[in-house]
Design a protein around this motif. Structure first.
Motif, PDB file in Angstrom:
ATOM      1  N   ASP A 102       0.804  -1.231  -0.028  1.00  0.00           N
ATOM      2  CA  ASP A 102      -0.127  -0.081  -0.040  1.00  0.00           C
ATOM      3  C   ASP A 102       0.859   1.270  -0.088  1.00  0.00           C
ATOM      4  O   ASP A 102       0.396   2.059  -0.782  1.00  0.00           O
TER       5      ASP A 102
ATOM      6  N   GLU B 228      -9.978   3.228  -3.252  1.00  0.00           N
ATOM      7  CA  GLU B 228     -11.141   2.629  -2.599  1.00  0.00           C
ATOM      8  C   GLU B 228     -11.154   1.197  -2.963  1.00  0.00           C
ATOM      9  O   GLU B 228     -11.623   0.314  -2.170  1.00  0.00           O
TER      10      GLU B 228
ATOM     11  N   ARG C 168      -9.002  -0.791  -4.217  1.00  0.00           N
ATOM     12  CA  ARG C 168      -7.991  -1.554  -3.368  1.00  0.00           C
ATOM     13  C   ARG C 168      -8.220  -1.807  -1.958  1.00  0.00           C
ATOM     14  O   ARG C 168      -8.129  -2.970  -1.338  1.00  0.00           O
ATOM     15  N   GLU C 169      -8.942  -1.017  -1.291  1.00  0.00           N
ATOM     16  CA  GLU C 169      -9.188  -0.986  -0.051  1.00  0.00           C
ATOM     17  C   GLU C 169     -10.192  -1.839   0.412  1.00  0.00           C
ATOM     18  O   GLU C 169     -10.174  -2.626   1.425  1.00  0.00           O
ATOM     19  N   SER C 170     -11.303  -1.574  -0.246  1.00  0.00           N
ATOM     20  CA  SER C 170     -12.737  -2.152   0.036  1.00  0.00           C
ATOM     21  C   SER C 170     -13.244  -3.194  -0.862  1.00  0.00           C
ATOM     22  O   SER C 170     -14.282  -3.798  -0.745  1.00  0.00           O
ATOM     23  N   GLY C 171     -12.742  -3.037  -1.985  1.00  0.00           N
ATOM     24  CA  GLY C 171     -13.544  -3.991  -2.985  1.00  0.00           C
ATOM     25  C   GLY C 171     -14.776  -3.336  -3.678  1.00  0.00           C
ATOM     26  O   GLY C 171     -15.319  -3.939  -4.300  1.00  0.00           O
ATOM     27  N   ARG C 172     -14.740  -1.920  -3.583  1.00  0.00           N
ATOM     28  CA  ARG C 172     -15.942  -1.361  -3.835  1.00  0.00           C
ATOM     29  C   ARG C 172     -15.438   0.175  -4.495  1.00  0.00           C
ATOM     30  O   ARG C 172     -14.535   0.708  -4.113  1.00  0.00           O
ATOM     31  N   THR C 173     -16.667   0.643  -5.427  1.00  0.00           N
ATOM     32  CA  THR C 173     -16.402   2.090  -6.105  1.00  0.00           C
ATOM     33  C   THR C 173     -16.408   3.108  -5.065  1.00  0.00           C
ATOM     34  O   THR C 173     -17.188   2.734  -3.904  1.00  0.00           O
TER      35      THR C 173
ATOM     36  N   GLY D 266     -19.958   2.963  -3.797  1.00  0.00           N
ATOM     37  CA  GLY D 266     -20.519   2.012  -2.850  1.00  0.00           C
ATOM     38  C   GLY D 266     -20.860   0.701  -3.756  1.00  0.00           C
ATOM     39  O   GLY D 266     -21.172  -0.570  -3.132  1.00  0.00           O
TER      40      GLY D 266
ATOM     41  N   GLN E  96      -8.866  -7.799  -4.887  1.00  0.00           N
ATOM     42  CA  GLN E  96      -8.267  -6.557  -4.804  1.00  0.00           C
ATOM     43  C   GLN E  96      -6.664  -6.651  -4.144  1.00  0.00           C
ATOM     44  O   GLN E  96      -6.133  -5.875  -4.408  1.00  0.00           O
TER      45      GLN E  96
ATOM     46  N   HIS F 185      -8.758  10.009   0.918  1.00  0.00           N
ATOM     47  CA  HIS F 185      -8.441   8.948   1.950  1.00  0.00           C
ATOM     48  C   HIS F 185      -7.374   9.219   2.789  1.00  0.00           C
ATOM     49  O   HIS F 185      -6.335   9.709   2.327  1.00  0.00           O
TER      50      HIS F 185
ATOM     51  N   LYS G 167      -8.210  -9.996  14.021  1.00  0.00           N
ATOM     52  CA  LYS G 167      -8.854 -10.955  12.633  1.00  0.00           C
ATOM     53  C   LYS G 167      -9.571 -12.073  13.111  1.00  0.00           C
ATOM     54  O   LYS G 167      -8.856 -13.088  13.769  1.00  0.00           O
TER      55      LYS G 167
END
Length: 385
Positions: free
Chosen positions: A50, A111, A113-118, A121, A137, A178, A320
């Motif tokens: 990252d 976004e 890469r981080e969340s798997g969403r645009t 959303g 991702q 971000h 986790k």
């Protein structure tokens, strides 16, 4: 070994080193016992891939693909549309995107890469993949560097490393809109452990779900060379440039990211690259002679290979679910749980949902964590923080 460990963890690890290590070599996979470490947030605080992506986005180092959907086998139409709108089509395919001056483009890429969403959303990835062998991702980061050489990516990683090590602990950076960590640090305790293991005759490997050229830049500083660093390996074209394909493992061929060092994929890469197993057997737990003695990780992506260790399963607590369920169940009495050495997390207030949803099945559905005999783990409290 450094004394700055939680409880009796230092003594526990030292006992394993003393019992299984030898300067002259010991029975194992052929010559010496093996220790395997995840990298990001296990040997370092914060994610070095990252950090490299952050540097690349701030220095126009991502080349525009002809179609965003070409970058991943699972990228959705919504993500393709969002990336095209945000990043534009003014520069020709193969030319650097002006992400340093286009925060919309930077935001969409990071976004996803981080969340798997645009940013709106919408799901950025869809379709079928084995959720214990890859996550789109993660595979997408080296795919974003398609068109560059390995030397290019290594150069970006070196510059990002210098920047991240110079930044103060706790610092952040604005990447588009971000707020991301601005620093990375090697954990002194882990550097010391690696040094101790090597002196005791262990072969020490890094096994990461990050980009291999990036991880290699960082692993050298703890005495682990490229031959002992395993991460996502991109297929290169005839000109030596990174493509969107990644190397396969076991009986799984090269693909567009279907197999990376992720959960069961880490076991496969360890079995294949360290112990020399080929074909379908690389996906299965081996006898004790063909498994790491010590394995260390911080996330569910590490749970399989850390669980395979025969001497000590070292876990850095980042809350986790599946990994912490396995660690706190401590079925063989060899799990060693330690808070993160820098900015440790507070105690998780609710028990881990071990009996219901902490396990992720190959099809992505959540379920209970089970012991080898099939029994379900109870929900377990967070006690090391």
């Amino acid at each position: 070994m450094s004394a700055a460990w939680y409880g009796d963890n230092r003594a526990h690890l030292q006992q394993v080193v003393d019992a299984r290590g030898t300067c002259a070599g010991a029975p194992g996979h052929g010559r010496r016992p093996v220790a395997a470490f995840d990298w990001d947030n296990t040997v370092t605080k914060n994610d070095v891939t990252d950090a490299t992506l952050s540097w690349a986005l701030r220095h126009d180092a991502i080349l525009r693909p002809a179609r965003w959907k070409d970058t991943s086998a699972w990228l959705t139409d919504a993500a393709d549309t969002a990336l095209t709108a945000a990043c534009g089509t003014d520069v020709p395919p193969g030319a650097p995107l002006p992400t340093a001056t286009n925060p919309r483009c930077t935001d969409e890429i990071f976004e996803i890469r981080e969340s798997g969403r645009t940013m709106s959303g919408a799901a950025a990835f869809a379709g079928d993949w084995n959720h214990r062998r890859t996550v789109p991702q993660y595979a997408w980061v080296p795919q974003l560097f398609a068109g560059h050489t390995v030397a290019d990516l290594s150069s970006y990683a070196r510059r990002a490393r210098a920047e991240a090590l110079a930044a103060p602990v706790g610092s952040t950076r604005l990447l588009g809109t971000h707020t991301v960590p601005g620093y990375v640090r090697y954990y002194d305790q882990q550097r010391d452990l690696v040094r101790t293991l090597r002196r005791a005759g262990f072969d020490v490997y890094i096994v990461s779900a990050g980009s291999e050229p990036v991880t290699e830049v960082w692993s050298r500083a703890v005495g682990v060379d490229a031959a002992h660093t395993i991460a996502i390996r991109s297929v290169l074209d005839r000109r030596g440039r990174i493509t969107t394909r990644t190397q396969g493992c076991g009986d799984a061929p090269a693909s567009r990211g279907a197999v990376i060092p992720y959960i069961d994929g880490k076991r496969c890469w360890i079995n294949q690259e360290i112990f020399g197993l080929r074909g379908a057997a690389a996906w299965h737990r081996q006898d004790a002679r063909h498994r790491p003695v010590i394995a260390a990780g911080d996330a569910d992506t590490d749970v399989t290979f850390v669980g395979d260790a025969t001497g000590a399963h070292l876990v850095l607590n980042r809350n986790k679910g599946e990994l912490m369920c396995r660690a706190y169940d401590d079925a063989d009495g060899r799990w060693v749980v330690n808070p993160m050495f820098i900015e440790p997390l507070p105690r998780r207030q609710d028990p881990y949902p071990c009996s219901t949803t902490a396990y992720t099945a190959p099809d992505g559905t959540p379920g209970p964590v089970r012991r080898p005999d099939g029994s379900v783990l109870p929900d377990l409290a967070d006690t090391v923080y």
